[in-house]
Design an enzyme around this catalytic site. Structure first.
Site: not given
Ligand code: PAF
Length: 270
Positions: A25, A31, A141-142, A178-180
């Site tokens: 999520g 994504h 690939e991250k 990135s979600s972060r």
């Protein structure tokens, strides 16, 4: 699950090819690239959202992982996802909580610093692959070490499944989606962008024929001069086997650094 399975059976009866994008999520443009690729390759695309506690080695990190369900639903519909599968913890783990132990690419990079993380990743994927019998599955690939570990796992256990890897999507300043990133303050993002740009300059200053061992000496000299709160690793490794053999032309620079409490990872092609 039974609702999902009635769709899957209908798709299989029609001989539709199915692409699967597993996620936790907090969906973003990275994504979207995976979904786009799956939509191009297949008749139907399934996205799963499951924040998998078993792959977090700290309770705090699990609790503070970004979650934004409403936005994720809109995101999936805007990106033409056919099915969004959002299982409960019980649906995934109720019958069996056995952890599958990862045996590949051990004790290096993220496996060294996040003990048991990849065990959790392949454990949940094993569950998801059994439920969603897709033709293809998409990873970015991250998370390069994750990609390599899953590649091995699929080779050993899910031979019918095709793994498709998708290059890292970056913003204009070059940092990977990135979600972060959502957890970073404006100042931290600016610092991270500047770190990223200096790292790019450092990469560009190196000859591709340099051997990885020598390049790692230079990487050490570079990274000690950077203003970083905490560093897990910053090193070149061979693209194929993640070893220190070979030259920069077949390597990537891998790093995991912290901005505040947020752990940021990336890998850059030389
Ligand atoms: O990369 C991720 O988001 C997760 O590790 C994955 C592959 C969805 C497994 O939970």
């Amino acid at each position: 699950i039974s609702n999902l399975q009635s769709y899957l059976t209908a798709y299989q009866n029609r001989k539709y090819s199915i692409g699967f994008v597993p996620t936790m999520g907090a969906l973003h443009k990275g994504h979207a690239e995976l979904i786009k690729k799956s939509n191009n390759d297949n008749h139907k695309t399934i996205v799963s959202i499951f924040v998998n506690e078993k792959q977090f080695n700290s309770k705090d990190d699990f609790n503070s992982y970004p979650r934004n369900k409403g936005q994720d639903y809109d995101f999936c519909s805007e990106n033409e996802v056919d099915i969004l599968f959002e299982p409960s913890v019980e649906e995934i783990y109720e019958n069996d909580e056995t952890i599958i132990k990862n045996i590949n690419f051990k004790n290096i990079l993220c496996d060294k610093y996040r003990k048991g993380h990849f065990d959790g990743v392949i454990t949940v994927l094993n569950k998801l692959f059994t439920i969603i019998k897709s033709n293809k599955v998409y990873f970015g690939e991250k998370d390069f070490q994750q990609l390599k570990i899953i590649e091995k796992f699929i080779e050993e256990k899910y031979k019918f499944l095709n793994l498709v890897s998708v290059p890292t999507k970056r913003n204009e300043e070059g940092i990977a989606y990135s979600s972060r990133n959502e957890k970073l303050s404006k100042k931290q993002i600016q610092d991270f962008i500047s770190f990223h740009q200096q790292t790019e300059n450092f990469l560009n200053s190196l000859e591709k024929s340099l051997d990885i061992e020598t390049a790692n000496q230079k990487a050490k000299d570079f990274i000690v001069k950077q203003d970083i709160e905490k560093l897990d690793y910053f090193e070149f490794r061979n693209n194929y086997d993640l070893s220190f053999n070979g030259t920069l032309s077949d390597s990537r620079l891998f790093y995991a650094i912290y901005k505040g409490k947020v752990r940021l990872i990336d890998n850059l092609k030389v």
